[in-house]
Design an enzyme around this catalytic site. Structure first.
Site, PDB file in Angstrom:
ATOM      1  N   GLY A 270     145.656  23.115  20.670  1.00  0.00           N
ATOM      2  CA  GLY A 270     145.651  21.975  21.559  1.00  0.00           C
ATOM      3  C   GLY A 270     144.885  20.721  20.853  1.00  0.00           C
ATOM      4  N   CYS A 277     128.122  20.402  23.209  1.00  0.00           N
ATOM      5  CA  CYS A 277     127.328  21.572  22.057  1.00  0.00           C
ATOM      6  C   CYS A 277     128.091  21.668  20.825  1.00  0.00           C
ATOM      7  CB  CYS A 277     127.401  22.909  22.793  1.00  0.00           C
ATOM      8  SG  CYS A 277     126.568  22.873  24.282  1.00  0.00           S
ATOM      9  N   LYS A 280     127.697  18.293  18.595  1.00  0.00           N
ATOM     10  CA  LYS A 280     126.271  18.151  17.945  1.00  0.00           C
ATOM     11  C   LYS A 280     125.994  19.467  16.979  1.00  0.00           C
ATOM     12  CE  LYS A 280     123.263  19.719  21.772  1.00  0.00           C
ATOM     13  NZ  LYS A 280     122.884  20.852  20.803  1.00  0.00           N
TER      14      LYS A 280
END
Ligand code: NAD
Length: 482
Positions: A270, A277, A280
């Site tokens: 995709g 989450c 970073k």
């Protein structure tokens, strides 16, 4: 047990509500007074399945909210730090939220406390916290430290907390281990799962309680997120090759994922991962590895493939609608994934930004994330609709950008009637191409042959890969003749 939780975001609030559900007395604190006010009234500031019912069941009884850490830890035996750990400019984790929570704990510590980091932090953060507490004059005997990383997924966070695959605890002493064992006992013993008023879910067998040292627990979390992100980038890279050679990524995924050593999870092609989450944690892990003397360049490649994936999709839109200026584009999905209102680092939001930048008129719908998105874009730049079909009326194309289950169950004949031009670009592969073909829709997805109906002016199914030097990502171009 008496539990305190610091930080009432997606993780802290779910942690607090679930520990209350397991029978513990929980006091949760957040520095955001507006959030605390909402919570005290029993209103969840985040969209998360089962959270409203847990809050209704326990708020004011086993679950209390405070804007003061001092009050929250006043009688607590254990405190969970669940504050955000965003990125610094360098990519390293910004631990200022953790450190200010620790300072506040140091200031008001009265009796022995087990301090548990649940926020995702680099390996050795427990040691940093220990030194900070001692520097502030807290005696070694008055606290213990542990790491208990969280693996819940937004969208199914309550379920994931109550029905985990495993619980990881990093401890250095017997009493901390024992306390954490007691805290999670209703889950590890299965008593919660046998209770009549449990939140529904299924266990896949015994929940593993993995005990290790804090450094290993911290590393497990970063390694787990990086591995999952790697699976997503890997399948996306393979999907790009599938488009070029005429393979079908769904079949490739089946063939690949049926190998038990590989598994099917996180092999959905995709427009790539988003959310706060992975986005970073990979740079933070990279920075942490570098600090430890190891160049973990694979992590940078995972990030590069992921951002290239959005650009490829934008290029597909451009190639089929160019020029974008003045085009009306219906967008379904703004959240970074289905089941949440979280738009942090959402690929959908980034794509919408790109479309607006090129002069398109975007009409969007998302079941949960529209309020947050409205704050993200200047007023009037983006139109919102209260239902998906309203968004697509008279649109030049429909984009599917978030994997909400309802977007995979649209009335396709209605979609066909509403669109000005029968073109759907699907960034989440929500439909089998033959279903779109039967509905009379031209359909472009990821890693699969496009559906180009005779009646439509897409002249070529040929997909050519070209390397754009500057950005360093591979971009796809679908030749179109209008
Ligand atoms: P969030 O931004 O939704 O929530 C953080 C909360 O902490 C906010 O409400 C903020 O006001 C509060 N806060 C910040 N500093 C504070 C302080 N000093 N005192 C009191 N409150 C403070 O973040 P989140 O998504 O819940 O993530 C929290 C941590 O959990 C992060 O380290 C994240 O990486 C990790 N994690 C997140 C997920 C997820 O899916 N969101 C999953 C696993 C782990």
């Amino acid at each position: 047990m008496k539990v305190a939780v610091i930080g009432c975001g997606y993780v802290g609030l779910v942690t607090a509500a679930c520990f209350a559900e397991l029978g513990h007395n929980v006091a949760a604190a957040d520095s955001d007074a507006v959030k605390v006010h909402l919570l005290q009234k029993g209103i969840s500031p985040v969209h998360e399945r089962h959270l409203p019912e847990l809050m209704q069941k326990h708020t004011g009884d086993r679950l209390r909210f405070q804007d003061s850490i001092a009050e929250a830890i006043h009688q607590a035996e254990v405190v969970f730090i669940c504050v955000g750990t965003p990125s610094l400019r360098s990519g390293a984790a910004d631990l200022s939220g953790v450190s200010s929570a620790v300072c506040e704990i140091a200031r008001c510590l009265r009796s022995h406390l087990l301090i548990v980091e649940k926020s995702t932090v680099p390996a050795r953060t427990c040691q940093v916290i220990r030194r900070a507490l001692i520097r502030q004059g807290v005696s070694q005997a008055s606290f213990s430290l542990a790491s208990n990383p969280e693996f819940l997924r937004e969208g199914s966070a309550v379920h994931d907390f109550l029905y985990p695959d495993r619980i990881v605890v990093g401890v250095t002493d017997h009493s901390s281990r024992h306390m954490l064992q007691r805290l999670y006992m209703p889950l590890t013993s299965g008593t919660y799962h046998q209770s009549s008023d449990r939140i529904p879910g299924c266990t896949t067998g015994r929940i593993e309680f993995i005990e290790t040292n804090p450094e290993s627990a911290e590393l497990i979390k970063h390694a787990a997120n990086a591995f999952l992100a790697m699976k997503i980038s890997f399948i996306n890279a393979v999907a790009n090759i599938a488009e070029a050679v005429g393979a079908d990524i769904d079949d490739v995924r089946t063939g690949l994922g049926s190998d038990r050593r590989i598994g099917r999870a996180f092999l959905d092609a995709g427009i790539g991962y988003g959310g706060s989450c992975f986005t970073k944690d990979l740079p933070a892990f990279h920075a942490g590895a570098e600090k430890a003397g190891y160049r973990f360049d694979l992590l940078a490649e995972i990030v590069r493939i992921n951002s290239g994936q959005r650009m490829r999709f934008l290029e597909k839109i451009r190639m089929n609608l160019s020029p974008l200026r003045g085009k009306r584009i219906a967008v379904l999905g703004l959240a970074f994934k289905g089941g949440t209102d979280d738009i942090r680092e959402s690929p959908a939001v980034e794509l919408v930004r790109g479309l607006l930048h090129e002069g398109a008129r975007v009409v969007a719908f998302d079941p949960a994330a529209m309020d947050r998105a409205a704050n993200e874009f200047p007023k009037g730049t983006l139109d919102f609709c209260t239902d998906p079909y309203k968004a697509m009326a008279e649109a030049d194309t429909l984009l599917l950008l978030t994997d909400w289950p309802e977007f995979a169950a649209l009335d396709l004949s209605r979609v066909r009637r509403l669109l000005r031009s029968p073109l759907v670009l699907d960034g989440r592969n929500l439909y089998p191409p033959n279903k779109m073909e039967a509905a009379g829709l031209n359909y472009i997805s990821v890693g699969r042959s496009p559906v180009c109906l005779d009646s439509y002016a897409l002249a070529s199914k040929a997909v050519c890969l070209s390397r754009t030097g500057e950005e360093g990502f591979e971009c796809i171009s679908l030749a179109t003749i209008r």
